[in-house]
Scaffold this active site. Sequence first.
Site, mmCIF file in Angstrom:
data_model
loop_
_atom_site.group_PDB
_atom_site.id
_atom_site.type_symbol
_atom_site.label_atom_id
_atom_site.label_comp_id
_atom_site.label_asym_id
_atom_site.label_seq_id
_atom_site.Cartn_x
_atom_site.Cartn_y
_atom_site.Cartn_z
ATOM 1 N NE ARG A 283 2.037 -4.866 11.278
ATOM 2 C CZ ARG A 283 3.036 -4.533 10.462
ATOM 3 N NH1 ARG A 283 4.273 -4.954 10.730
ATOM 4 N NH2 ARG A 283 2.812 -3.783 9.413
ATOM 5 C CE LYS B 123 -2.064 -1.167 3.889
ATOM 6 N NZ LYS B 123 -1.354 -2.423 4.217
ATOM 7 N NE ARG C 42 -4.910 -1.445 9.984
ATOM 8 C CZ ARG C 42 -3.701 -1.215 9.446
ATOM 9 N NH1 ARG C 42 -3.514 -0.209 8.628
ATOM 10 N NH2 ARG C 42 -2.720 -1.988 9.721
ATOM 11 N NE ARG D 220 7.776 -2.273 6.293
ATOM 12 C CZ ARG D 220 6.458 -2.270 6.466
ATOM 13 N NH1 ARG D 220 5.683 -1.726 5.536
ATOM 14 N NH2 ARG D 220 5.939 -2.815 7.523
ATOM 15 N NE ARG E 230 6.028 -0.109 9.979
ATOM 16 C CZ ARG E 230 4.877 -0.234 9.321
ATOM 17 N NH1 ARG E 230 4.723 0.378 8.158
ATOM 18 N NH2 ARG E 230 3.902 -0.952 9.808
#
Length: 214
Positions: free
Chosen positions: A167, A13, A88, A123, A156
């Site tokens: 998650r 996203k 969400r 990431r 992160r």
Amino acid sequence: MRIILLGAPGAGKGTQAQFLMKKFGIPQISTGDMLRGAIAAGTPLGLEAKKVMDAGQLVSDEIIIGLVKERIAQADCKNGFLLDGFPRTIPQADAMKDAGVAIDVVIEFDVADEVIVERMSGRRVHAASGRVYHVVYNPPKVEGQDDETGEALSIRDDDKEETVRKRLGVYHEQTEPLIGYYQAEAKQGAVRYLKIDGTKPVEEVSQLLSEQLN
Ligand code: AP5
Ligand code: ZN
């Protein structure tokens, strides 16, 4: 253009938001980035949100809905916006509807859980801008540095494999029902619903979006 980006954590996203922002000249509204901003600033909201985010859970609907309503009332959202990571939950989607916020397109990024776990381990982010990289799939021009500012990239706090799996569980339970929700809206002609294969390489996904959104 008012766009909702829907998809699991790590589905791409934020990455495609960067592309769509430039293409349509509309701001990205990432609730995750807003919360991380509050954490960095040490506000009471940030302190509260950090515990929830580190546990891989969702921040309360009430807080999030308030944040988004305030943000979309700002002048730069007049010609549209990209909602990244919001709504969400069903109550969050209902709150938008009740507030009369008409959405043009909902884009669902479809990616399998195992692909996501692998993606998250590589990431790297530029927290100040929300720009996202991957050490293999979308590397910065200079290792460890943001392309535009040269500032250091970071990992992160919620990208540990254990938290990513939590998650994903929360996504399947609380966010996935929005797929049916918006498909039903699309049947009534209230929104356009676009499902995109998010496992394709970054540029190919952008290309698909370009073709479909013309
Ligand atoms: P948030 O920041 O929204 O995280 P998320 O939804 O879990 O999504 P991510 O940012 O992890 O993934 P993404 O889809 O943006 O993928 P990306 O492009 O980075 O939320 C964080 C937390 O805040 C939540 O857990 C919750 O606690 C709270 N929160 C936020 N919004 C909330 C809300 N509305 N209500 C309640 N709580 C809320 O890509 C991932 C990686 O893959 C990158 O390394 C990227 O380079 C790479 N990649 C991307 N696309 C591709 C591709 N096509 N091929 C290969 N690699 C790719
Ligand atoms: Zn993101």
